[in-house]
Design a protein around this motif. Structure first.
Motif, PDB file in Angstrom:
ATOM      1  N   GLY A 155      21.758 -44.065  11.777  1.00 41.92           N
ATOM      2  CA  GLY A 155      22.333 -43.374  12.921  1.00 41.92           C
ATOM      3  C   GLY A 155      21.320 -42.494  13.624  1.00 41.92           C
ATOM      4  N   SER A 187      28.805 -55.985  12.097  1.00 38.88           N
ATOM      5  CA  SER A 187      28.307 -54.645  11.771  1.00 38.88           C
ATOM      6  C   SER A 187      27.340 -54.647  10.598  1.00 38.88           C
ATOM      7  N   GLY A 191      29.908 -47.184   8.241  1.00 42.91           N
ATOM      8  CA  GLY A 191      30.961 -46.686   9.099  1.00 42.91           C
ATOM      9  C   GLY A 191      31.291 -47.563  10.288  1.00 42.91           C
ATOM     10  N   ASP A 192      30.494 -48.611  10.528  1.00 44.42           N
ATOM     11  CA  ASP A 192      30.751 -49.586  11.600  1.00 44.42           C
ATOM     12  C   ASP A 192      30.826 -48.947  12.980  1.00 44.42           C
ATOM     13  N   ASP A 193      30.067 -47.886  13.211  1.00 41.17           N
ATOM     14  CA  ASP A 193      30.057 -47.231  14.516  1.00 41.17           C
ATOM     15  C   ASP A 193      29.384 -48.152  15.536  1.00 41.17           C
ATOM     16  N   ARG A 195      28.132 -47.681  18.331  1.00 42.72           N
ATOM     17  CA  ARG A 195      26.941 -47.110  18.968  1.00 42.72           C
ATOM     18  C   ARG A 195      25.679 -47.419  18.179  1.00 42.72           C
ATOM     19  N   ASP A 196      25.854 -47.622  16.863  1.00 40.14           N
ATOM     20  CA  ASP A 196      24.684 -47.785  16.007  1.00 40.14           C
ATOM     21  C   ASP A 196      24.360 -49.231  15.685  1.00 40.14           C
ATOM     22  N   ASP A 205      27.996 -43.600  24.852  1.00 46.06           N
ATOM     23  CA  ASP A 205      27.334 -42.795  23.818  1.00 46.06           C
ATOM     24  C   ASP A 205      27.391 -41.315  24.176  1.00 46.06           C
ATOM     25  N   SER A 281      29.779 -47.919   2.955  1.00 44.90           N
ATOM     26  CA  SER A 281      28.945 -47.167   3.903  1.00 44.90           C
ATOM     27  C   SER A 281      28.109 -46.104   3.194  1.00 44.90           C
TER      28      SER A 281
END
Length: 434
Positions: A155, A187, A191-193, A195-196, A205, A281
């Motif tokens: 991240g 992913s 956390g499967d964000d 944005r990342d 973002d 994660s």
């Protein structure tokens, strides 16, 4: 001690293969495809799985389409209507730079009737290295090299990348406006964000240039002044939530680390071993995670706490390696080497860790496996496991033992897979301390 193939290395490898299979684009992409648009369908994308995702789209889309995706060298697959470009990962090259420019060109002048299908998977950050004005490819290469060695989380690394990019941090989706944008994500991040995942080229973002500067200071990165000035002046701000250009952009997660771990768990159950998924994660220094998981396995084998044996402890995520030695790094082999040292040859415990994309660090090796005799065999060959760990040389250590796990390109990427198998076979002597 005679090993039972159903309860050691063979079972662990079947579990690893099942985790990879669960994230194959041919399985997870077709159910997520959008309905046909009134206008054109343009397919774009980047990542280690992007070419295989493109092939899955072609196989299940009976209307017209055009497209361009970029993947890692060696990960291309044949496609008829979507152009596949290969580029470098994890340190970007000119091929990725040119592909990113061409991708932006492809989405210019679209209408509200058009749909852009964006296929994004892990590795896309390096494969789309188009920098902001005033920053060069050489700058991006330097930044990536420093980030990879810094110990920063994924991240944190991607926050820096987003604010120095002309295509990440929502900029690609903004360029598609007013077309509809549907992003399919595989992913590879804790956390499967969104944005990342490939630094979020189609995702709004909320982080800022100031956040990126804080990360650079935190890890002592030595970047050129003209790069830092881009951040100080706020020229690298990403596309923020609420931006009207992203009003028609949507994201669909089609494969995640949790899905892969669940597939591995089913293999264990079929073999009569109870699986425990500790988390998909998990982050932190790989060697420290290795020590913790080793302690849990020892408690299980010695006391049936907190889990009765036989059992397998599963986890995913993306740990980090702060490279201080002369070795080649690799978070999965570093995890395993620290784990083996903490286990000290305890009978009845086996392990496997690997990256589901087939590449651990910068090596064409997915990971490695350990067994109760790992340390003993190493000492017999004159290897010093503790020194190898201090030198961040897990790859050299496991290659010398013949215990590397090599898959070749898997054409997907849902991050790391770690498994410690605790069996009832607790006879035999521990390797002892050295």
């Amino acid at each position: 001690m005679t090993r039972a193939p159903s309860l050691d290395a063979a079972l662990l490898r079947r579990m690893f293969d099942a985790a990879i299979a669960a994230a194959q684009p041919a399985l997870c992409v077709p159910p997520a495809l959008p309905e046909k648009p009134e206008g054109r369908l343009i397919v774009i994308g980047a990542g280690k799985a992007s070419a295989e995702m493109a092939r899955a789209v072609e196989a299940h889309w009976d209307g017209p389409l055009t497209g361009l995706v970029v993947t890692r060298y060696g990960y291309a697959v044949p496609c008829e209507r979507i152009e596949i470009v290969e580029a470098a990962h994890p340190v970007p090259d000119a091929a990725g730079l040119q592909a990113a420019r061409r991708m932006l060109d492809r989405v210019q002048g679209l209408s509200a009737d058009d749909t852009v299908l964006c296929l994004i998977s892990g590795g896309g950050s390096s494969l789309l290295p188009l920098p902001l004005d005033g920053i060069t490819l050489a700058d991006k290469q330097l930044i990536n090299q420093q980030l990879l060695r810094s110990g920063a989380s994924v991240g944190e690394m991607n926050c820096v990348r987003r604010h120095l990019s002309a295509i990440k941090g929502g900029r690609l989706a903004a360029a598609c406006h007013p077309a509809r944008v549907v992003t399919l994500l595989i992913s590879d991040v804790p956390g499967d964000d969104p944005r990342d995942i490939a630094s979020g080229p189609t995702v709004a973002d909320a982080s800022t240039c100031a956040d990126a500067l804080d990360i650079i200071r935190r890890y002592g990165l030595e970047l050129p002044d003209h790069v830092l000035e881009v951040l100080r002046r706020g020229r690298g701000e990403s596309v923020k939530p609420g931006d009207p250009r992203l009003a028609r952009a949507e994201v669909r997660l089609v494969a995640t680390p949790q899905m892969a771990l669940q597939a591995a768990a089913q293999v264990a159950l079929q073999a009569g071993v109870t699986p425990y998924i500790l988390g998909g994660s998990i982050e932190g220094e790989a060697r420290e995670v290795g020590k913790v998981m080793a302690a849990m396995a020892l408690q299980a084998v010695d006391h049936d706490q907190p889990f009765d044996k036989p059992c397998v402890l599963l986890s995913g995520g993306e740990t980090t390696v702060t490279v201080r030695g002369k070795g080649r790094g690799g978070r999965n082999v570093e995890f395993l080497l620290a784990c083996a040292l903490a286990l000290r040859g305890r009978a009845g415990i086996y392990g496997l860790a690997g990256d589901t994309d087939g590449v651990d660090g910068q090596e064409e090796i997915a990971g490695a496996a350990i067994a109760p005799d790992t340390l003993a065999r190493a000492w017999e060959q004159g290897l010093r496991p503790g020194d190898a760990l201090d030198d961040n040389d897990g790859h050299g250590f496991f290659q010398a033992l013949g215990d590397s796990v090599v898959t070749g390109p898997t054409l997907t990427n849902v991050n790391d897979f770690r498994a410690l198998l605790v069996t009832r076979d607790d006879d035999g002597d521990a390797a002892g301390e050295r």
